[in-house]
Design an enzyme around this catalytic site. Structure first.
Site, PDB file in Angstrom:
ATOM      1  N   LYS A 175       0.837  -1.201   0.000  1.00  0.00           N
ATOM      2  CA  LYS A 175       0.000   0.000   0.000  1.00  0.00           C
ATOM      3  C   LYS A 175       0.875   1.256   0.000  1.00  0.00           C
ATOM      4  O   LYS A 175       0.595   2.213  -0.708  1.00  0.00           O
ATOM      5  CB  LYS A 175      -0.944  -0.002   1.222  1.00  0.00           C
ATOM      6  CG  LYS A 175      -2.041  -1.043   1.120  1.00  0.00           C
ATOM      7  CD  LYS A 175      -3.101  -0.862   2.173  1.00  0.00           C
ATOM      8  CE  LYS A 175      -2.608  -1.188   3.563  1.00  0.00           C
ATOM      9  NZ  LYS A 175      -2.366  -2.619   3.799  1.00  0.00           N
ATOM     10  N   CYS A 219     -12.712   0.992  16.027  1.00  0.00           N
ATOM     11  CA  CYS A 219     -11.528   0.140  15.880  1.00  0.00           C
ATOM     12  C   CYS A 219     -10.619   0.073  17.105  1.00  0.00           C
ATOM     13  O   CYS A 219      -9.938  -0.926  17.273  1.00  0.00           O
ATOM     14  CB  CYS A 219     -10.724   0.511  14.637  1.00  0.00           C
ATOM     15  SG  CYS A 219     -10.016   2.142  14.642  1.00  0.00           S
ATOM     16  N   MET A 220     -10.552   1.087  17.934  1.00  0.00           N
ATOM     17  CA  MET A 220      -9.601   0.962  19.046  1.00  0.00           C
ATOM     18  C   MET A 220     -10.121   1.495  20.379  1.00  0.00           C
ATOM     19  O   MET A 220      -9.343   1.626  21.326  1.00  0.00           O
ATOM     20  CB  MET A 220      -8.232   1.553  18.693  1.00  0.00           C
ATOM     21  CG  MET A 220      -8.232   2.926  18.112  1.00  0.00           C
ATOM     22  SD  MET A 220      -8.116   4.194  19.335  1.00  0.00           S
ATOM     23  CE  MET A 220      -9.597   5.055  19.323  1.00  0.00           C
ATOM     24  N   MET A 246      -7.698  -5.296  15.858  1.00  0.00           N
ATOM     25  CA  MET A 246      -9.161  -5.363  15.819  1.00  0.00           C
ATOM     26  C   MET A 246      -9.744  -6.620  16.469  1.00  0.00           C
ATOM     27  O   MET A 246     -10.857  -6.598  16.977  1.00  0.00           O
ATOM     28  CB  MET A 246      -9.670  -5.299  14.380  1.00  0.00           C
ATOM     29  CG  MET A 246      -9.311  -4.044  13.641  1.00  0.00           C
ATOM     30  SD  MET A 246      -9.839  -2.566  14.483  1.00  0.00           S
ATOM     31  CE  MET A 246      -8.270  -1.891  14.962  1.00  0.00           C
ATOM     32  N   GLY A 297      -5.203   0.867  13.520  1.00  0.00           N
ATOM     33  CA  GLY A 297      -5.366   0.648  12.083  1.00  0.00           C
ATOM     34  C   GLY A 297      -5.347   1.913  11.254  1.00  0.00           C
ATOM     35  O   GLY A 297      -5.270   1.851  10.034  1.00  0.00           O
ATOM     36  N   GLN A 298      -5.421   3.084  11.906  1.00  0.00           N
ATOM     37  CA  GLN A 298      -5.440   4.342  11.169  1.00  0.00           C
ATOM     38  C   GLN A 298      -4.216   5.176  11.534  1.00  0.00           C
ATOM     39  O   GLN A 298      -3.675   5.047  12.642  1.00  0.00           O
ATOM     40  CB  GLN A 298      -6.707   5.129  11.505  1.00  0.00           C
ATOM     41  CG  GLN A 298      -7.975   4.390  11.112  1.00  0.00           C
ATOM     42  CD  GLN A 298      -9.200   5.266  11.299  1.00  0.00           C
ATOM     43  OE1 GLN A 298      -9.496   6.105  10.466  1.00  0.00           O
ATOM     44  NE2 GLN A 298      -9.909   5.086  12.393  1.00  0.00           N
TER      45      GLN A 298
END
Lengths: 807, 84
Positions: free
Chosen positions: A91, A175-176, A354, A391-392
């Site tokens: 990515k 997500c967190m 996650m 995740g971000q």
């Protein structure tokens, strides 16, 4: 004689080879790279280079961005970056391409008679301000862990310091949030004490429901490199399905969904049975905690004190034999885990993302993994401790540190604690009492209220979404997104058309990544800065500017909340001569001041309240990120902190303490060792819906795929969502790879192509679907049940049935 | 499109990789150090680049391939609509 083109190609080829050789030189060396020129950037005609963190996941890799003639033309892994040491994943390799999709949003558009029609920015700003002015309490902001620090800070100040309704929440709730409540209820303060350096020092790496190879590939390589070099390190994949991570693991333990709670308690039971409790460490630095006064009462976030003997009794029933039945792991596998934690000679690192957080018992399982590390003394040495991943790219920096959650204020302060709100009011120069003490709506509530008609209690009527795609990422989409009443007003700031813009009433074109200045904060407390390098397309503008422009319009309309206590604009920004700069006008936004720096420096004092001191902006411009707390040294330099709460590393630990949890819940400098019982999930497979449905991500696509699905190489690699089915279930249903199958849950249905023994392999009774594909939105089927404390929904398990549609 | 790649060699069988890769005109092979090989990959377009990178990943003796550099000036980055 070579042609110019041949020379140019030779030049680029040499640059590519040099870049690869330099990375190898760095990795092969025992010490950081030293060869002369080893850190130099590729020399390419007409190309200028500058640093930026990658736009995608929470790892925080740094890239060097090559710009020529106002366009990004090359990307190189940044060899000065400690996180990725010059490497990129697939990515990151394509990160430069995401700017250039032909369908970039370039003009504001308002929906009229069912169609989005171009309007001016002035009309757009007036429309938003008019909606808010009419009903400020019914306005909500839905943001993101992809907001830059200043974007999130501006939105947070606007709504909490200006409008005073606290209805702001980020997609990071999805997500967190469970990691946040896990840290706070264990150590009294959020975020990991440790860092990625643990990957270089651990003997055993345990992944708790974490497909590390695909979700954080550069970090995975960092660990796997050690194996390739011959280090004796063990990888244990605790998982509910086989993934690419499993392929490289020494042990793959496939457990039943939700039974991670029982497995963690089983490890604690064995540590006690083996007389391997770290008695001195626990006595000095920990106390025990139970989730209720009496078993059977509702659990609470902060629980009740309990003795070691009580704790021992609670975990006593979680023997390997008993937990084997709940978890599906063998007694031997459970004993292996127990024996590892009972052995202090090995350094054990636990990582999760996650799998543990998107869990109706998300806070509980976070508590338990911290607990087994504390109890056994596998805590505090480099390579020996628990750490959550995000995740971000700025889930930590913008959401957790800036406090863009509905209860929070910057610097880990809370709106419902009067003394803490008063600190924020003082720093923001607001009149006392401006901040509303009532916690705002969390994500699921916010969207439920927005999608409920006003006459039935739906008291959010205008919702502004920035930098996220809830039309695809919210759980239970039929309930939380698709039911939007026609009289509710949805504003979406984004870079591409998405599932969310499909329903939007007003769409605003945004600048992205290196089209604007920015600061992110990654998973290991590292704050990272970059400068704008290219212009955004058309009329696209920074999200932060959009927020400030709306605030200014409200100021002009006389909204009292848009003034500080001296009557100045909430975003009063001055130049070097003390003159106010009208940054609400786009032509002034990138003018005489760096707005990003101004807002960041305004925010920075908040971080000092709870010893999370982020570095000065000017220091960040020179570094590849710095891990807070960043503290000035007697010689004037600034020093980052690799490990918190440890005297050896953390300047805020009192001399002689060794270890000090200086924000502990009880005020005694001690962490909690929690007992939390195994609790069954809210929905389990039954005769009607006999299988487990798990959802998640794949390597090539990032979250809802709005960027990565526009890169052909990534799209070709994984063009569409699919359903992974086990061989056994496929045989029972008469399915083969490529067959169409309909998935049905109590919330909706979706047709997908079956994949048997593909990239991931599910055990019998379990199917998996990735959520990146907007044409196949799996979240039409998922459950919106959430953790009672973190409010994070469980995307990892609900009951589903499969119906074969066609071969 | 030109890429810089780091190839991780399998400790038990990576010896033949530099020769095999060097025989392909799309690749320029650099030095092999401590189990890694540096490689430049040049292809006419992104699809070709992707094909050769995949070939490299599957080559016996290759334990992994990582990307450290990509340059596409003069080549269409081929970004398309998500639903195209």
């Amino acid at each position: 004689m070579p042609t110019l083109e041949a020379t140019r190609r030779q030049f680029v080829r040499t640059a590519a080879l040099s870049a690869a050789s330099a990375v190898i030189g760095s990795r092969a060396a025992a010490q950081p790279p030293t060869p002369p020129g080893g850190m130099e950037l590729p020399v390419l005609p007409g190309v200028t280079w500058d640093k930026a963190p990658c736009r995608f996941c929470g790892t925080g890799c740094h890239v060097q961005v090559g710009v020529k003639d106002g366009r990004v033309v090359a990307v190189s892994g940044d060899r000065r970056a400690e996180v990725n040491k010059g490497l990129l994943c697939v990515k990151g390799y394509h990160v430069g391409h995401i700017l250039y999709g032909p369908d970039r949003l370039t003009r504001p558009m308002l929906r009229r008679n069912g169609r989005l029609e171009p309007i001016t920015w002035d009309e757009a700003i007036e429309t938003i301000a008019g909606r808010i002015q009419a009903a400020p309490a019914k306005f909500a902001f839905y943001g993101s862990g992809q907001w830059t620090v200043s974007e999130g800070y501006a939105a947070n100040k606007f709504i909490k310091g200006g409008l005073g309704n606290n209805h702001i929440d980020p997609n990071a709730r999805l997500c967190m949030a469970s990691a946040v409540t896990g840290y706070i209820s264990t150590y009294g303060v959020d975020e990991p004490y440790n860092c990625y350096d643990d990957l270089d020092h651990c003997d055993v790496l345990i992944l708790w429901g974490n497909n590390f190879a695909e979700m954080h590939p550069v970090l995975f390589s960092r660990f796997i490199d050690r194996k390739l070099r011959g280090d004796k390190v063990t990888l244990i994949d605790l998982t509910t399905r086989l993934t690419r991570t499993s392929e490289r693991a020494d042990h793959v333990f496939v457990f039943q969904p939700q039974s991670d709670l029982a497995i963690a308690n089983c490890i604690a039971q064995q540590v006690i049975a083996a007389d391997a409790v770290a008695t001195d460490f626990v006595a000095k630095h920990c106390t025990f905690r139970k989730p209720w006064k009496r078993p059977g009462d509702p659990q609470t976030l902060m629980g009740e004190p309990c003795s070691f003997d009580e704790y021992k009794q609670f975990v006593a029933e979680y023997t390997p034999e008993a937990v084997s039945k709940t978890s599906g792991l063998s007694v031997e596998q459970l004993r292996l885990l127990g024996s590892l934690f009972a052995d202090r000679s090995k350094r054990i690192s636990s990582l999760w993302c996650m799998g543990m957080n998107q869990h109706t018992q998300g806070t509980a399982i976070n508590n338990l993994v911290h607990a087994i590390h504390l109890l056994s003394g596998h805590w505090g040495r480099p390579g020996d401790g628990p750490q959550s991943l995000t995740g971000q790219p700025s889930a930590c920096g913008t959401v957790r540190e800036v406090g863009t959650l509905s209860h929070a204020l910057p610097g880990d302060l809370r709106v419902d604690k009067p003394d803490q709100a008063a600190k924020a009011e003082a720093l923001w120069n607001l009149p006392p009492g401006r901040i509303n003490p009532k916690v705002g709506y969390h994500t699921v509530q916010m969207w439920e209220k927005f999608c409920t008609p006003a006459d039935r209690g739906g008291d959010i009527d205008t919702l502004w979404v920035q930098v996220t795609n809830p039309g695809q990422s919210l759980p239970n989409l039929p309930k939380l997104f698709e039911k939007k009443p026609a009289d509710k007003f949805l504003i979406v700031s984004d870079v591409y058309p998405t599932a969310t813009t499909e329903l939007a009433d007003l769409v605003l074109p945004s600048a992205m990544w290196v089209e604007k200045n920015g600061v992110y904060g990654n998973s290991e407390r590292r704050t990272q800065q970059w400068f704008k390098m290219v212009n955004p397309p058309g009329e696209a503008r920074d999200d932060c500017w959009q927020t400030i422009a709306v605030a200014r319009k409200l100021f002009d309309l006389g909204h009292p909340g848009m003034k500080d206590k001296d009557g100045r604009f909430l975003f009063h920004i001055t130049d070097g001569n003390g003159r106010e700069v009208p940054v609400w006008r786009w032509e002034s936004y990138y003018g005489t001041v760096n707005v990003d720096e101004k807002l960041y420096e305004e925010y920075r004092p908040f971080t000092q309240i709870k010893h999370k001191d982020v570095a000065p902006y000017r220091e960040l411009t020179k570094a590849r990120g710095l891990r807070w707390p960043v503290v000035k040294q007697p010689d004037g330099t600034w020093k980052e902190t690799r490990y918190r709460f440890l005297e050896e590393f953390d300047p805020y630990v009192a001399k002689g303490k060794g270890v000090q949890f200086y924000h502990s819940v009880a005020g005694d400098d001690k962490a909690f060792i929690w007992f939390r019982p195994y609790v069954p999930p809210p929905e389990v497979p039954d005769k009607e819906y006999p299988l487990w449905l798990d959802t998640g991500r794949v390597l090539e696509h990032w979250h809802t795929g709005t960027m990565t699905r526009r890169v052909p190489q990534l799209k070709r690699a994984v063009p569409a969502a699919y359903v992974e089915v086990s061989r056994e279930d496929a045989a029972a249903l008469g399915l083969k790879t490529g067959d169409k199958v309909r998935l049905e849950t109590r919330r909706g249905s979706l047709e997908l192509t079956a994949w048997i023994d593909g990239r991931g392999r599910c055990p019998k009774g379990h199917v998996f679907v990735p959520f990146f594909d907007e044409t196949k939105p799996i979240n039409r089927l998922t459950l919106d049940a959430h953790c009672p404390f973190s409010k994070e929904p469980d995307y990892k398990k609900c009951a589903v049935r499969l119906v074969k549609v066609s071969a | 499109m030109t890429s810089g790649l780091v190839v991780a060699l399998d400790p038990a069988g990576g010896d033949g990789v530099p020769g095999a890769v060097g025989a392909v005109p799309a690749f320029t092979v650099g030095e092999a150090t401590a189990g890694w090989l540096s490689v430049a990959l040049e292809a006419a377009d992104a699809a070709g680049s992707e094909w050769w990178a995949d070939w490299l990943r599957r080559l016996p003796g290759v334990a992994g391939v990582e990307v450290v550099f990509v340059h596409w000036d003069g080549a269409d980055p081929e970004v398309t609509r998500a639903d195209a």
